[in-house]
Design an enzyme around this catalytic site. Structure first.
Site, PDB file in Angstrom:
ATOM      1  N   ASN A  10      18.572  27.093  44.807  1.00 46.96           N
ATOM      2  CA  ASN A  10      17.443  26.530  45.546  1.00 46.96           C
ATOM      3  C   ASN A  10      17.130  25.166  44.936  1.00 46.96           C
ATOM      4  O   ASN A  10      16.635  25.093  43.827  1.00 46.96           O
ATOM      5  CB  ASN A  10      16.233  27.472  45.410  1.00 46.96           C
ATOM      6  CG  ASN A  10      14.965  26.878  45.987  1.00 46.96           C
ATOM      7  OD1 ASN A  10      15.015  25.911  46.758  1.00 46.96           O
ATOM      8  ND2 ASN A  10      13.829  27.455  45.622  1.00 46.96           N
ATOM      9  N   TRP A  11      17.450  24.134  45.671  1.00 49.67           N
ATOM     10  CA  TRP A  11      17.290  22.776  45.124  1.00 49.67           C
ATOM     11  C   TRP A  11      15.846  22.291  45.184  1.00 49.67           C
ATOM     12  O   TRP A  11      15.536  21.216  44.684  1.00 49.67           O
ATOM     13  CB  TRP A  11      18.200  21.796  45.871  1.00 49.67           C
ATOM     14  CG  TRP A  11      19.669  22.028  45.664  1.00 49.67           C
ATOM     15  CD1 TRP A  11      20.242  23.029  44.916  1.00 49.67           C
ATOM     16  CD2 TRP A  11      20.752  21.263  46.198  1.00 49.67           C
ATOM     17  NE1 TRP A  11      21.615  22.919  44.960  1.00 49.67           N
ATOM     18  CE2 TRP A  11      21.949  21.838  45.738  1.00 49.67           C
ATOM     19  CE3 TRP A  11      20.822  20.131  47.028  1.00 49.67           C
ATOM     20  CZ2 TRP A  11      23.208  21.342  46.081  1.00 49.67           C
ATOM     21  CZ3 TRP A  11      22.071  19.627  47.381  1.00 49.67           C
ATOM     22  CH2 TRP A  11      23.246  20.228  46.903  1.00 49.67           C
ATOM     23  N   LYS A  12      14.992  23.016  45.881  1.00 45.65           N
ATOM     24  CA  LYS A  12      13.580  22.635  46.028  1.00 45.65           C
ATOM     25  C   LYS A  12      13.476  21.185  46.549  1.00 45.65           C
ATOM     26  O   LYS A  12      14.351  20.739  47.277  1.00 45.65           O
ATOM     27  CB  LYS A  12      12.825  22.826  44.716  1.00 45.65           C
ATOM     28  CG  LYS A  12      13.008  24.228  44.129  1.00 45.65           C
ATOM     29  CD  LYS A  12      12.033  24.549  43.039  1.00 45.65           C
ATOM     30  CE  LYS A  12      12.417  25.866  42.394  1.00 45.65           C
ATOM     31  NZ  LYS A  12      11.376  26.393  41.516  1.00 45.65           N
ATOM     32  N   GLU A  98       6.449  29.294  45.690  1.00 43.61           N
ATOM     33  CA  GLU A  98       5.794  27.989  45.875  1.00 43.61           C
ATOM     34  C   GLU A  98       5.193  27.876  47.279  1.00 43.61           C
ATOM     35  O   GLU A  98       4.154  27.242  47.471  1.00 43.61           O
ATOM     36  CB  GLU A  98       6.795  26.858  45.563  1.00 43.61           C
ATOM     37  CG  GLU A  98       7.046  26.772  44.064  1.00 43.61           C
ATOM     38  CD  GLU A  98       8.458  26.430  43.647  1.00 43.61           C
ATOM     39  OE1 GLU A  98       9.210  25.864  44.453  1.00 43.61           O
ATOM     40  OE2 GLU A  98       8.818  26.748  42.487  1.00 43.61           O
ATOM     41  N   GLU A 168      11.217  37.662  42.305  1.00 42.04           N
ATOM     42  CA  GLU A 168      10.966  36.467  41.507  1.00 42.04           C
ATOM     43  C   GLU A 168       9.567  36.554  40.902  1.00 42.04           C
ATOM     44  O   GLU A 168       8.583  36.146  41.547  1.00 42.04           O
ATOM     45  CB  GLU A 168      11.063  35.221  42.391  1.00 42.04           C
ATOM     46  CG  GLU A 168      12.422  35.015  43.004  1.00 42.04           C
ATOM     47  CD  GLU A 168      12.695  33.544  43.211  1.00 42.04           C
ATOM     48  OE1 GLU A 168      13.637  33.037  42.609  1.00 42.04           O
ATOM     49  OE2 GLU A 168      11.947  32.897  43.955  1.00 42.04           O
ATOM     50  N   GLY A 174      10.506  28.588  36.860  1.00 40.76           N
ATOM     51  CA  GLY A 174      10.371  27.238  36.322  1.00 40.76           C
ATOM     52  C   GLY A 174       9.673  27.175  34.979  1.00 40.76           C
ATOM     53  O   GLY A 174       9.271  26.105  34.536  1.00 40.76           O
ATOM     54  N   SER A 214      13.983  31.434  36.087  1.00 40.47           N
ATOM     55  CA  SER A 214      14.602  30.863  34.887  1.00 40.47           C
ATOM     56  C   SER A 214      15.962  31.480  34.560  1.00 40.47           C
ATOM     57  O   SER A 214      16.262  31.748  33.392  1.00 40.47           O
ATOM     58  CB  SER A 214      13.641  30.961  33.695  1.00 40.47           C
ATOM     59  OG  SER A 214      12.459  30.225  33.970  1.00 40.47           O
ATOM     60  N   GLY A 235      16.767  28.113  40.502  1.00 35.80           N
ATOM     61  CA  GLY A 235      16.121  26.847  40.819  1.00 35.80           C
ATOM     62  C   GLY A 235      16.661  25.734  39.942  1.00 35.80           C
ATOM     63  O   GLY A 235      17.699  25.128  40.222  1.00 35.80           O
ATOM     64  N   GLY A 236      15.982  25.489  38.829  1.00 34.43           N
ATOM     65  CA  GLY A 236      16.304  24.359  37.954  1.00 34.43           C
ATOM     66  C   GLY A 236      17.777  24.261  37.579  1.00 34.43           C
ATOM     67  O   GLY A 236      18.373  23.181  37.643  1.00 34.43           O
TER      68      GLY A 236
HETATM   69  C1  PEP Z   1      13.353  29.468  42.213  1.00 29.93           C
HETATM   70  O1  PEP Z   1      13.175  28.342  42.622  1.00 29.93           O
HETATM   71  O2  PEP Z   1      13.416  30.401  43.018  1.00 29.93           O
HETATM   72  C2  PEP Z   1      13.496  29.694  40.782  1.00 29.93           C
HETATM   73  C3  PEP Z   1      13.705  30.900  40.364  1.00 29.93           C
HETATM   74  O3  PEP Z   1      13.379  28.604  39.942  1.00 29.93           O
HETATM   75  P1  PEP Z   1      13.850  28.520  38.391  1.00 29.93           P
HETATM   76  O4  PEP Z   1      15.249  29.072  38.339  1.00 29.93           O
HETATM   77  O5  PEP Z   1      13.767  27.088  38.054  1.00 29.93           O
HETATM   78  O6  PEP Z   1      12.908  29.376  37.605  1.00 29.93           O
END
Ligand code: PEP
Length: 252
Positions: A10-12, A98, A168, A174, A214, A235-236
């Protein structure tokens, strides 16, 4: 039947077109030799068309970060299932924390998104998760049950490949704090049991449940080693080509 693992990036709200092109190209290359798992990326809406071109003829799945239920019309800021399908997109993230916590999306609204995606043969990745306060007050499973029942209200699942869930925990997104593999397994098993109460057993046993929060190269193997963890929503670490390559090459 074993469930095919799915690693979803997920590039957000990140990437210029040039960065998107680079990252998508690296992901295609990294995923090329992986036949026993699926890899998906969800760029921002502005990069969907370009990334679609890069993914053409590859095994990497194109997804949107959100999706509306309607085909077209007065829905400012949204994109529709036919718009995504026209580009070759086949999945959409819905109910991301989010969207829930920054933009106030409710379970009822997310339910409409899930229904709209499925009616259009798009696979929704329905995200659910508890806040830190809910976990600390022992309300995790009650919160998850409420979210899942409400977001899947009136939803019929005839093909288990047509729906994906993502657990999640909000406190892990994040933040660098990950659920331990045991914590993830405990909740995934709870979700699996709940799905079994809601749908036919054969269907519930095949619906994939991803973990998100994460996920990084250092913890992916242990998480993916858990029985009911069928993949990861990342995500990140999906924004760094080398991290995402290592994650999609997890060993469980
Ligand atoms: C996400 O965006 O769904 C996520 C889990 O982000 P991260 O991996 O950065 O915690």
């Amino acid at each position: 039947m074993p469930r095919t693992p799915l690693i979803a990036g997920n590039w957000k709200m990140n990437t210029t077109l040039a960065e998107a092109e680079q990252l998508a190209t690296a992901t295609v290359r990294a995923a090329a030799d992986l036949l026993d798992r699926e890899v998906m990326i969800a760029p921002p809406f502005t990069a969907l068309a370009q990334v679609a071109d890069t993914l053409h003829d590859s095994t990497v799945i194109l997804a949107a970060q959100n999706i509306c239920w309607a085909e077209k019309g007065a829905f400012t800021g949204e994109i529709s299932p036919p718009m995504l399908k026209e580009l070759g997109g086949t999945m959409a993230i819905v109910g991301h924390s989010e969207r829930r916590h920054v933009f106030g999306e409710s379970d009822a609204l997310i339910n409409r998104r899930v229904a709209g995606a499925m009616e259009n043969q798009l696979v929704p990745i329905l995200c659910v998760g508890e806040t830190l306060e809910e976990r600390e007050s022992q309300r995790t499973t009650a919160v998850l049950e409420q979210q899942i029942r409400a977001c899947l209200a009136e939803i019929t699942v005839t093909d288990p490949a047509g729906l994906v869930l993502a657990y999640e925990p909000v406190w892990a997104i994040g933040t660098g704090k990950t659920a331990t593999p045991e914590q993830a397994q405990e909740i995934h098993a709870f979700i699996r049991k709940l799905l079994t109460a809601m749908f036919e057993k054969d269907i519930a046993s095949q619906i994939r449940i991803l973990y998100g929060g994460s996920v990084v190269p250092d913890n992916v193997d242990a998480l993916m080693g858990q029985e009911d963890v069928d993949g990861a929503l990342v995500g990140g670490a999906a924004l760094q080509a080398d991290s995402f390559e290592r994650i999609i090459h997890f060993n469980s």
